[in-house]
Design an enzyme around this catalytic site. Sequence first.
Site, PDB file in Angstrom:
ATOM      1  N   GLY A  86       9.769  19.408  -4.936  1.00  0.00           N
ATOM      2  CA  GLY A  86       8.402  19.725  -5.321  1.00  0.00           C
ATOM      3  C   GLY A  86       8.045  21.193  -5.171  1.00  0.00           C
ATOM      4  N   MET A  87       6.884  21.540  -5.684  1.00  0.00           N
ATOM      5  CA  MET A  87       6.428  22.925  -5.729  1.00  0.00           C
ATOM      6  C   MET A  87       6.224  23.512  -4.330  1.00  0.00           C
ATOM      7  SD  MET A  87       3.352  24.259  -8.195  1.00  0.00           S
ATOM      8  CE  MET A  87       2.129  23.155  -7.460  1.00  0.00           C
ATOM      9  N   LEU A  88       5.523  22.784  -3.453  1.00  0.00           N
ATOM     10  CA  LEU A  88       5.299  23.274  -2.093  1.00  0.00           C
ATOM     11  C   LEU A  88       6.588  23.291  -1.292  1.00  0.00           C
ATOM     12  CD1 LEU A  88       3.574  24.167   0.292  1.00  0.00           C
ATOM     13  CD2 LEU A  88       2.992  21.749   0.676  1.00  0.00           C
ATOM     14  N   ASP A 112      15.242   8.348   0.108  1.00  0.00           N
ATOM     15  CA  ASP A 112      14.083   7.614  -0.393  1.00  0.00           C
ATOM     16  C   ASP A 112      13.192   7.315   0.807  1.00  0.00           C
ATOM     17  OD1 ASP A 112      12.210   5.851  -1.383  1.00  0.00           O
ATOM     18  OD2 ASP A 112      13.654   4.666  -2.540  1.00  0.00           O
ATOM     19  N   TRP A 149       3.325  10.215  -3.700  1.00  0.00           N
ATOM     20  CA  TRP A 149       2.925   9.746  -5.026  1.00  0.00           C
ATOM     21  C   TRP A 149       1.755  10.614  -5.439  1.00  0.00           C
ATOM     22  CZ3 TRP A 149       4.036   4.950  -7.830  1.00  0.00           C
ATOM     23  CH2 TRP A 149       3.197   4.729  -8.926  1.00  0.00           C
ATOM     24  N   THR A 150       1.921  11.433  -6.453  1.00  0.00           N
ATOM     25  CA  THR A 150       0.877  12.378  -6.857  1.00  0.00           C
ATOM     26  C   THR A 150       0.259  12.059  -8.212  1.00  0.00           C
ATOM     27  OG1 THR A 150       2.560  13.851  -7.778  1.00  0.00           O
ATOM     28  CG2 THR A 150       1.877  14.257  -5.496  1.00  0.00           C
ATOM     29  N   TYR A 209      -5.700   6.773  -5.137  1.00  0.00           N
ATOM     30  CA  TYR A 209      -4.845   7.832  -4.599  1.00  0.00           C
ATOM     31  C   TYR A 209      -5.385   8.322  -3.262  1.00  0.00           C
ATOM     32  CZ  TYR A 209      -2.928  12.544  -4.106  1.00  0.00           C
ATOM     33  OH  TYR A 209      -2.346  13.692  -3.620  1.00  0.00           O
ATOM     34  N   LYS A 222      -3.550   8.200   0.483  1.00  0.00           N
ATOM     35  CA  LYS A 222      -3.310   9.405   1.273  1.00  0.00           C
ATOM     36  C   LYS A 222      -4.018   9.327   2.625  1.00  0.00           C
ATOM     37  CE  LYS A 222      -1.321  12.668   0.205  1.00  0.00           C
ATOM     38  NZ  LYS A 222       0.105  13.035   0.406  1.00  0.00           N
TER      39      LYS A 222
END
Length: 280
Positions: A10-12, A33, A58-59, A122, A126
């Site tokens: 991922g980006m971060l 996983d 899960w974004t 979502y 979270k």
Amino acid sequence: MSWLITGGAGMLATDLARRLGPEATALTRADLDVRDAAAVRELVLARRPDVVVNCAGWTAVDDAEAREEEALAVNGHAVRALAAASAEVGARFVQISTDYVLSGVSAGPHPEDAPPAPLNAYGRTKLAGERAALEHGGYVVRTAWLYGAAGPNFVRTMIRLAGERETVGVVDDQRGQPTWTADLASQIVRLARSRAEPGVYHGTSSGQTTWYGLAREVFLLLGVDPDRVRPVSSDAFPRPARRPAYSVLGHARWAEAGLPPIRCWREALHAAWPEVSAAT
């Protein structure tokens, strides 16, 4: 210190691994996983890192409305397994969370102790992850409006659309804090290396703007007329999941921890520009 980063593609996570260099091991989904609690525990006990940062998640916000249990498996149950394994080996655990756990209704920046009130599935999943992390003595870093060079995001989309369309309609009734993933990565490193108490911290840039304001700044950096960006309401882009209208987060806990907050969003965007624009 040795660091274990999940969600490594991922980006971060990409910026965090780059910031840490050889101290960090970044694991992609192919490597681990996070939904497999037994595999999570086995790996953490084998590696015994000093810090675990969970960037996996899960974004797909809208998809979570119809697939909440699947999202919960990643954003909630997996966090519990990671946090428990981290506590077992004495590692500091950092869970990346979101402004979506809050209502988006406030007279000023949401403080870290604001009562959670997610508007969508979502956000609920979270929030479950936040609670699991805190129960095991971890850190929760809420962030929002992320952009960077390593993945798809609003800033890169605006750069692309500036070259494809004469005008671009952008939402002007949602307010938040655009945050460069490189800045957030550095803040996470400072937090984990500090003596700060575990708890909730808000990892967003200082200042605030709307998506429309951010888009205009992108057009200015491109050297094109920012008036090509047209303000519209959220009603112009109906989505399955409700979005918070006010995602501005307060940063008081950084001062309590003796750490500076992340710099202003506009200053950060200008610093990020060469890297982000080159990646588009």
